[in-house]
Design a protein around this motif. Structure first.
Motif, PDB file in Angstrom:
ATOM      1  N   SER A  14      35.543 -15.478  47.189  1.00 45.06           N
ATOM      2  CA  SER A  14      35.136 -14.084  47.328  1.00 45.06           C
ATOM      3  C   SER A  14      34.696 -13.793  48.759  1.00 45.06           C
ATOM      4  O   SER A  14      35.015 -12.738  49.322  1.00 45.06           O
ATOM      5  N   GLY A  15      33.972 -14.734  49.351  1.00 39.43           N
ATOM      6  CA  GLY A  15      33.507 -14.544  50.724  1.00 39.43           C
ATOM      7  C   GLY A  15      34.659 -14.399  51.708  1.00 39.43           C
ATOM      8  O   GLY A  15      34.621 -13.535  52.596  1.00 39.43           O
ATOM      9  N   TRP A  16      35.708 -15.220  51.537  1.00 42.56           N
ATOM     10  CA  TRP A  16      36.854 -15.108  52.432  1.00 42.56           C
ATOM     11  C   TRP A  16      37.614 -13.813  52.190  1.00 42.56           C
ATOM     12  O   TRP A  16      38.109 -13.185  53.127  1.00 42.56           O
ATOM     13  N   ALA A  17      37.721 -13.391  50.921  1.00 42.13           N
ATOM     14  CA  ALA A  17      38.369 -12.115  50.622  1.00 42.13           C
ATOM     15  C   ALA A  17      37.623 -10.965  51.309  1.00 42.13           C
ATOM     16  O   ALA A  17      38.258 -10.023  51.813  1.00 42.13           O
ATOM     17  N   ILE A  18      36.309 -11.035  51.348  1.00 43.14           N
ATOM     18  CA  ILE A  18      35.518 -10.002  52.027  1.00 43.14           C
ATOM     19  C   ILE A  18      35.816  -9.991  53.525  1.00 43.14           C
ATOM     20  O   ILE A  18      35.952  -8.926  54.144  1.00 43.14           O
ATOM     21  N   VAL A  19      35.954 -11.178  54.105  1.00 42.65           N
ATOM     22  CA  VAL A  19      36.307 -11.263  55.527  1.00 42.65           C
ATOM     23  C   VAL A  19      37.653 -10.578  55.769  1.00 42.65           C
ATOM     24  O   VAL A  19      37.818  -9.822  56.741  1.00 42.65           O
ATOM     25  N   LEU A  20      38.618 -10.817  54.888  1.00 40.02           N
ATOM     26  CA  LEU A  20      39.935 -10.198  55.044  1.00 40.02           C
ATOM     27  C   LEU A  20      39.868  -8.680  54.906  1.00 40.02           C
ATOM     28  O   LEU A  20      40.580  -7.955  55.609  1.00 40.02           O
ATOM     29  N   VAL A  21      39.042  -8.190  54.005  1.00 38.24           N
ATOM     30  CA  VAL A  21      38.855  -6.737  53.875  1.00 38.24           C
ATOM     31  C   VAL A  21      38.417  -6.140  55.201  1.00 38.24           C
ATOM     32  O   VAL A  21      38.902  -5.088  55.637  1.00 38.24           O
ATOM     33  N   LEU A  22      37.499  -6.823  55.862  1.00 38.38           N
ATOM     34  CA  LEU A  22      36.926  -6.299  57.105  1.00 38.38           C
ATOM     35  C   LEU A  22      37.872  -6.450  58.290  1.00 38.38           C
ATOM     36  O   LEU A  22      37.805  -5.656  59.239  1.00 38.38           O
ATOM     37  N   LEU A  23      38.791  -7.425  58.227  1.00 40.30           N
ATOM     38  CA  LEU A  23      39.637  -7.716  59.385  1.00 40.30           C
ATOM     39  C   LEU A  23      41.017  -7.072  59.330  1.00 40.30           C
ATOM     40  O   LEU A  23      41.625  -6.830  60.378  1.00 40.30           O
ATOM     41  N   ALA A  24      41.541  -6.824  58.133  1.00 38.48           N
ATOM     42  CA  ALA A  24      42.939  -6.382  58.010  1.00 38.48           C
ATOM     43  C   ALA A  24      43.025  -5.086  57.209  1.00 38.48           C
ATOM     44  O   ALA A  24      42.090  -4.703  56.509  1.00 38.48           O
ATOM     45  N   ASN A  25      44.187  -4.429  57.323  1.00 37.08           N
ATOM     46  CA  ASN A  25      44.395  -3.217  56.535  1.00 37.08           C
ATOM     47  C   ASN A  25      45.174  -3.547  55.266  1.00 37.08           C
ATOM     48  O   ASN A  25      45.680  -4.660  55.092  1.00 37.08           O
ATOM     49  N   TYR A  26      45.304  -2.548  54.398  1.00 35.93           N
ATOM     50  CA  TYR A  26      45.933  -2.763  53.092  1.00 35.93           C
ATOM     51  C   TYR A  26      47.373  -3.261  53.225  1.00 35.93           C
ATOM     52  O   TYR A  26      47.771  -4.216  52.547  1.00 35.93           O
ATOM     53  N   GLY A  27      48.160  -2.634  54.085  1.00 36.67           N
ATOM     54  CA  GLY A  27      49.554  -3.012  54.220  1.00 36.67           C
ATOM     55  C   GLY A  27      49.725  -4.455  54.646  1.00 36.67           C
ATOM     56  O   GLY A  27      50.566  -5.183  54.110  1.00 36.67           O
ATOM     57  N   GLN A  28      48.936  -4.899  55.607  1.00 33.42           N
ATOM     58  CA  GLN A  28      49.011  -6.279  56.067  1.00 33.42           C
ATOM     59  C   GLN A  28      48.652  -7.252  54.946  1.00 33.42           C
ATOM     60  O   GLN A  28      49.336  -8.258  54.717  1.00 33.42           O
ATOM     61  N   LEU A  29      47.572  -6.955  54.241  1.00 31.43           N
ATOM     62  CA  LEU A  29      47.115  -7.832  53.167  1.00 31.43           C
ATOM     63  C   LEU A  29      48.154  -7.942  52.066  1.00 31.43           C
ATOM     64  O   LEU A  29      48.438  -9.032  51.565  1.00 31.43           O
ATOM     65  N   LEU A  30      48.735  -6.810  51.691  1.00 29.66           N
ATOM     66  CA  LEU A  30      49.726  -6.807  50.618  1.00 29.66           C
ATOM     67  C   LEU A  30      50.959  -7.594  51.015  1.00 29.66           C
ATOM     68  O   LEU A  30      51.495  -8.380  50.216  1.00 29.66           O
ATOM     69  N   ASP A  31      51.433  -7.418  52.238  1.00 26.19           N
ATOM     70  CA  ASP A  31      52.621  -8.129  52.697  1.00 26.19           C
ATOM     71  C   ASP A  31      52.416  -9.641  52.660  1.00 26.19           C
ATOM     72  O   ASP A  31      53.263 -10.396  52.173  1.00 26.19           O
ATOM     73  N   PHE A  32      51.290 -10.091  53.190  1.00 29.58           N
ATOM     74  CA  PHE A  32      51.020 -11.531  53.229  1.00 29.58           C
ATOM     75  C   PHE A  32      50.936 -12.104  51.814  1.00 29.58           C
ATOM     76  O   PHE A  32      51.550 -13.139  51.498  1.00 29.58           O
ATOM     77  N   ALA A  33      50.166 -11.442  50.950  1.00 30.95           N
ATOM     78  CA  ALA A  33      49.930 -11.968  49.610  1.00 30.95           C
ATOM     79  C   ALA A  33      51.202 -11.958  48.779  1.00 30.95           C
ATOM     80  O   ALA A  33      51.480 -12.911  48.041  1.00 30.95           O
ATOM     81  N   ALA A  34      51.985 -10.882  48.866  1.00 33.23           N
ATOM     82  CA  ALA A  34      53.180 -10.758  48.036  1.00 33.23           C
ATOM     83  C   ALA A  34      54.206 -11.838  48.378  1.00 33.23           C
ATOM     84  O   ALA A  34      54.795 -12.465  47.482  1.00 33.23           O
ATOM     85  N   PHE A  35      54.441 -12.065  49.668  1.00 38.18           N
ATOM     86  CA  PHE A  35      55.394 -13.092  50.077  1.00 38.18           C
ATOM     87  C   PHE A  35      54.948 -14.470  49.588  1.00 38.18           C
ATOM     88  O   PHE A  35      55.732 -15.217  48.990  1.00 38.18           O
TER      89      PHE A  35
END
Length: 437
Positions: free
Chosen positions: A333-354
């Motif tokens: 959860s802590g790392w997911a919070i870091v990603l929320v603060l560092l990246a936007n939705y489109g970037q996060l979705l692209d990385f996770a989906a692939f």
């Protein structure tokens, strides 16, 4: 006992709703418009969603056999470690932590923040704080045992199905706008891009494997896991196809292709601003449920990795009373919070989906290893073996290649994360590893 095992408290209904909750997040409320842009008619679009659902059902059948063979916490990590070695398991867990599960949670939590600000008229700069708050909220719930977490997950799943039911009923009630026109070929649509059209469809179906990570907490897992995977997947297929029909009935194929938020467009066209607000609340609830199950499932992977000496020993500990991997849950959860603060939705979705779909193909490859090296017949076997597993793997590999060609930067980042895990594994083995259990 310092580290009691998991408690088997998840029944069939809980397990089926975990499958539903792990798949239905924000994709069905956003991705149909993208798929419509790449198809020529409403009938083709509906056929594509049926095909995507059936393909995902094949994946569920494969995971059902894997879960029946190894009904323990850890899911894909366990299968990869046992079939292909500790390095393969580590690379999955490493990518899961840094990109797949954490990125999925962060992306969908961002959707929650966006819809919450819209519903309550809050300023846009509160999107990220609300996303962080959502992750903290679902993490806190699951610190107190899988029974409470499953009950909350059931509520989330039922509410998101209720939101979909509202959309479907609305579409059926207003289908008089001209179903034939909605389904007819659309000259403005982009045609001949079925592979590209399948991408958003499959990404909306991802998340079906989360239940396997929780197999150590499922009652009578050899029977319950296969039933829950199939039942949950059938519910999702029905919900997705009916939802797309509702979009087409109200918006038409061209209208759906032009829509950035089809669920909100349907409800606002029929019920005005109040309808858009109602569906926004439903979408926000849906995203909370997805974040909940993603974090819970990922924490079990980290916990088993800790037991194997492939992650910090502290994450292997279960709470002595609640029997939950609270440290692993907090870490993910802590790392997911870091990603929320560092990246936007489109970037996060692209990385996770692939990363997600690439991992499915590799994990199902372990089924061939089990069939060859483990002679005991499990309680459930994948039908039409090896045809169905090969069909799934070939299709997913094709989709992953298409995705790489369309988004080379995102695919490259995920591949770089995987490659970076190689020296990390070597250093970890030298400095911190212990004898695997």
């Amino acid at each position: 006992m310092d580290n009691p095992g998991y408690a088997r408290r998840i029944n069939l209904m809980d397990a089926a709703l975990i499958v539903v909750g792990g798949i239905i997040g924000g994709g069905i409320f956003l991705n149909p418009g993208i798929a419509a842009q790449r198809t020529s008619s409403g009938w083709m679009l509906l056929a594509l969603w049926v095909a995507g659902g059936l393909l995902t059902l094949v994946g569920c059948l494969c995971y059902a056999e894997l879960g029946a063979r190894r009904p323990q916490a850890g899911g894909s990590y366990v299968y990869l470690r046992e079939a292909f070695g500790k390095l393969a398991g580590f690379l999955f867990g490493w990518t899961m932590l840094l990109v797949i599960y954490s990125g999925s949670s962060a992306a969908v939590a961002t959707i929650f923040g966006s819809y919450a600000t819209s519903v309550f008229g809050l300023p846009p700069d509160l999107v990220k704080p609300l996303a962080v708050g959502a992750l903290v909220f679902v993490t806190g719930i699951n610190l107190f045992g899988i029974r409470l977490g499953a009950q909350v997950q059931n509520v989330f799943a039922i509410l998101k199905l209720a939101a979909i039911a509202v959309l479907v009923v609305t579409g059926l009630a207003f289908a008089g706008a001209g179903t034939s026109a909605a389904m007819a070929p659309s000259p403005s649509a982009v045609t001949g891009d079925l592979a590209g059209a399948l991408l958003p469809v499959l990404f909306a179906f991802s998340g079906f494997s989360y239940l396997n990570n929780l197999a150590g907490e499922v009652r009578d897992p050899q029977r319950t896991l296969p039933r829950a995977l199939v039942l949950g997947m059938l519910i999702v297929i029905a919900a997705y196809v009916l939802t797309n029909y509702a979009y087409l009935a109200v918006l038409g194929h061209d209208g759906l292709a032009a829509s950035q938020a089809p669920a909100a467009d349907v409800m606002s066209r029929v019920f005005g601003a109040a309808g858009a607000k109602i569906i926004a609340i439903g979408i926000a609830i849906s995203t909370l449920g997805f974040c909940n199950i993603t974090l819970v499932a990922g924490a079990r992977v980290l916990q088993v990795m800790g037991e194997d000496g492939l992650f910090f020993a502290s994450v292997a500990r279960l709470h002595p009373r609640h029997r939950t991997p609270n440290i692993a849950l907090a870490a993910l959860s802590g790392w997911a919070i870091v990603l929320v603060l560092l990246a936007n939705y489109g970037q996060l979705l692209d990385f996770a989906a692939f990363g997600d779909w690439a991992a499915y193909a590799v994990t199902i490859a372990t089924l061939f290893w089990y069939r060859r090296h483990v002679k005991e017949r499990p309680s459930f076997v994948t039908p039409a073996y090896p045809l169905l597993p090969l069909l799934f793997m070939a299709t997913v590999i094709g989709v992953v290649i298409a995705y790489t060609l369309s988004k080379p930067l995102s695919a490259g980042v995920v591949c770089a994360v995987v490659v970076a895990g190689l020296p990390v594994y070597a250093v970890w083995q030298r400095l911190f590893s212990k004898v695997a259990r």
